[in-house]
Design a protein around this motif. Structure first.
Motif, PDB file in Angstrom:
ATOM      1  N   TYR A  14      -3.908  10.405  -2.454  1.00 51.96           N
ATOM      2  CA  TYR A  14      -3.391  10.215  -1.098  1.00 51.96           C
ATOM      3  C   TYR A  14      -2.263   9.197  -1.196  1.00 51.96           C
ATOM      4  O   TYR A  14      -2.345   8.251  -1.961  1.00 51.96           O
ATOM      5  N   THR A  15      -1.223   9.373  -0.427  1.00 54.27           N
ATOM      6  CA  THR A  15      -0.073   8.478  -0.544  1.00 54.27           C
ATOM      7  C   THR A  15       0.174   7.664   0.721  1.00 54.27           C
ATOM      8  O   THR A  15       1.286   7.176   0.932  1.00 54.27           O
ATOM      9  N   ASP A  16      -0.844   7.486   1.535  1.00 54.27           N
ATOM     10  CA  ASP A  16      -0.709   6.667   2.733  1.00 54.27           C
ATOM     11  C   ASP A  16      -0.268   5.244   2.361  1.00 54.27           C
ATOM     12  O   ASP A  16       0.496   4.606   3.074  1.00 54.27           O
ATOM     13  N   CYS A  17      -0.751   4.759   1.228  1.00 58.23           N
ATOM     14  CA  CYS A  17      -0.451   3.416   0.747  1.00 58.23           C
ATOM     15  C   CYS A  17       1.037   3.234   0.460  1.00 58.23           C
ATOM     16  O   CYS A  17       1.601   2.166   0.717  1.00 58.23           O
ATOM     17  N   VAL A  18       1.661   4.253  -0.069  1.00 58.49           N
ATOM     18  CA  VAL A  18       3.067   4.197  -0.444  1.00 58.49           C
ATOM     19  C   VAL A  18       3.935   3.917   0.777  1.00 58.49           C
ATOM     20  O   VAL A  18       4.895   3.149   0.723  1.00 58.49           O
ATOM     21  N   GLU A  19       3.572   4.535   1.866  1.00 52.94           N
ATOM     22  CA  GLU A  19       4.358   4.435   3.097  1.00 52.94           C
ATOM     23  C   GLU A  19       4.405   3.011   3.659  1.00 52.94           C
ATOM     24  O   GLU A  19       5.381   2.629   4.273  1.00 52.94           O
ATOM     25  N   VAL A  20       3.362   2.214   3.429  1.00 56.11           N
ATOM     26  CA  VAL A  20       3.306   0.869   4.014  1.00 56.11           C
ATOM     27  C   VAL A  20       3.730  -0.230   3.046  1.00 56.11           C
ATOM     28  O   VAL A  20       3.898  -1.372   3.461  1.00 56.11           O
ATOM     29  N   CYS A  21       3.941   0.088   1.786  1.00 59.11           N
ATOM     30  CA  CYS A  21       4.277  -0.934   0.788  1.00 59.11           C
ATOM     31  C   CYS A  21       5.688  -1.477   1.029  1.00 59.11           C
ATOM     32  O   CYS A  21       6.666  -0.734   0.960  1.00 59.11           O
ATOM     33  N   PRO A  22       5.802  -2.793   1.286  1.00 57.12           N
ATOM     34  CA  PRO A  22       7.121  -3.354   1.576  1.00 57.12           C
ATOM     35  C   PRO A  22       8.004  -3.546   0.350  1.00 57.12           C
ATOM     36  O   PRO A  22       9.205  -3.777   0.489  1.00 57.12           O
ATOM     37  N   VAL A  23       7.440  -3.446  -0.854  1.00 63.89           N
ATOM     38  CA  VAL A  23       8.236  -3.676  -2.060  1.00 63.89           C
ATOM     39  C   VAL A  23       8.302  -2.457  -2.980  1.00 63.89           C
ATOM     40  O   VAL A  23       8.815  -2.549  -4.098  1.00 63.89           O
ATOM     41  N   ASP A  24       7.797  -1.322  -2.536  1.00 67.18           N
ATOM     42  CA  ASP A  24       7.897  -0.072  -3.302  1.00 67.18           C
ATOM     43  C   ASP A  24       7.392  -0.220  -4.741  1.00 67.18           C
ATOM     44  O   ASP A  24       8.076   0.139  -5.697  1.00 67.18           O
ATOM     45  N   CYS A  25       6.164  -0.727  -4.883  1.00 62.05           N
ATOM     46  CA  CYS A  25       5.628  -0.978  -6.228  1.00 62.05           C
ATOM     47  C   CYS A  25       4.646   0.091  -6.700  1.00 62.05           C
ATOM     48  O   CYS A  25       3.919  -0.121  -7.668  1.00 62.05           O
ATOM     49  N   PHE A  26       4.645   1.262  -6.055  1.00 61.38           N
ATOM     50  CA  PHE A  26       3.762   2.357  -6.477  1.00 61.38           C
ATOM     51  C   PHE A  26       4.521   3.314  -7.393  1.00 61.38           C
ATOM     52  O   PHE A  26       5.707   3.578  -7.199  1.00 61.38           O
ATOM     53  N   TYR A  27       3.789   3.837  -8.369  1.00 60.75           N
ATOM     54  CA  TYR A  27       4.340   4.768  -9.333  1.00 60.75           C
ATOM     55  C   TYR A  27       3.417   5.974  -9.406  1.00 60.75           C
ATOM     56  O   TYR A  27       2.201   5.836  -9.302  1.00 60.75           O
ATOM     57  N   GLU A  28       4.016   7.154  -9.591  1.00 57.77           N
ATOM     58  CA  GLU A  28       3.264   8.396  -9.473  1.00 57.77           C
ATOM     59  C   GLU A  28       3.033   9.096 -10.807  1.00 57.77           C
ATOM     60  O   GLU A  28       3.975   9.444 -11.517  1.00 57.77           O
ATOM     61  N   GLY A  29       1.751   9.319 -11.085  1.00 59.31           N
ATOM     62  CA  GLY A  29       1.370  10.148 -12.211  1.00 59.31           C
ATOM     63  C   GLY A  29       1.055  11.541 -11.725  1.00 59.31           C
ATOM     64  O   GLY A  29       1.095  11.826 -10.519  1.00 59.31           O
ATOM     65  N   GLU A  30       0.729  12.406 -12.637  1.00 62.70           N
ATOM     66  CA  GLU A  30       0.424  13.787 -12.294  1.00 62.70           C
ATOM     67  C   GLU A  30      -0.717  13.879 -11.281  1.00 62.70           C
ATOM     68  O   GLU A  30      -0.660  14.675 -10.350  1.00 62.70           O
ATOM     69  N   ASN A  31      -1.765  13.045 -11.452  1.00 60.53           N
ATOM     70  CA  ASN A  31      -2.892  13.167 -10.522  1.00 60.53           C
ATOM     71  C   ASN A  31      -3.417  11.841  -9.973  1.00 60.53           C
ATOM     72  O   ASN A  31      -4.532  11.777  -9.465  1.00 60.53           O
ATOM     73  N   MET A  32      -2.616  10.777 -10.055  1.00 56.43           N
ATOM     74  CA  MET A  32      -2.982   9.504  -9.424  1.00 56.43           C
ATOM     75  C   MET A  32      -1.747   8.630  -9.274  1.00 56.43           C
ATOM     76  O   MET A  32      -0.687   8.946  -9.816  1.00 56.43           O
TER      77      MET A  32
END
Length: 112
Positions: A14-32
Motif C-alpha cells: 500500500y502506498t498511502d504512506c508515500v503520499e504523506v511523507c514530507p521528505v520523499d524517503c520511500f523507495y519501491e521494490g517489486e513487492n514492498m
C-alpha cells in the motif's frame, strides 16, 4: 531514530504512506517499499497511514534486520513519491506471516 518498513508490506505494498511523507524517503521494490534511514526525519506521519502496520520506529525491539533491509534496498531501488494502487491481491496477504522467506524480491519497482 528513524522509521522502517517491515515484512507486513511484502505483497501488500500500500502506498498511502508515500503520499504523506514530507521528505520523499520511500523507495519501491517489486513487492514492498522501504524507507531510507538517513533521509527519514522521524516525523512519524507515515506510520498511521499504513493499513497493515508495516511501518515502525526503529527503536522497537527486534527490528535490527529491518533497519538493514531498509538501508540496503533504499540505495538500490527507485524513489517513489506518489500513491499507486496496491496489488490486486494485497488484502489476501495482509495478515500473512513469514512473508520475507516466502516472497521477498530484491528486484526494483517502477518508482515514479
Amino acid at each position: 531514530m528513524t522509521y522502517i518498513v517491515n515484512e507486513n508490506c511484502i505483497k501488500c505494498k500500500y502506498t498511502d504512506c508515500v503520499e504523506v511523507c514530507p521528505v520523499d524517503c520511500f523507495y519501491e521494490g517489486e513487492n514492498m517499499l522501504v524507507i531510507h534511514p538517513d533521509e527519514c526525519i522521524d516525523c512519524g506521519v507515515c506510520e498511521p497511514e499504513c493499513p497493515v502496520e508495516a511501518i515502525k520506529p526503529d527503536t522497537e525491539p527486534g527490528l535490527e534486520k529491518w533497519l538493514e533491509v531498509n538501508r540496503e534496498y533504499s540505495e538500490k531501488w527507485p524513489n517513489i513519491t506518489v500513491k499507486k494502487d496496491a496489488p490486486a491481491d494485497a488484502d489476501n496477504h495482509a495478515d500473512e506471516t513469514g512473508k520475507f522467506d516466502k516472497y521477498f524480491s530484491a528486484e526494483p519497482g517502477e518508482g515514479d
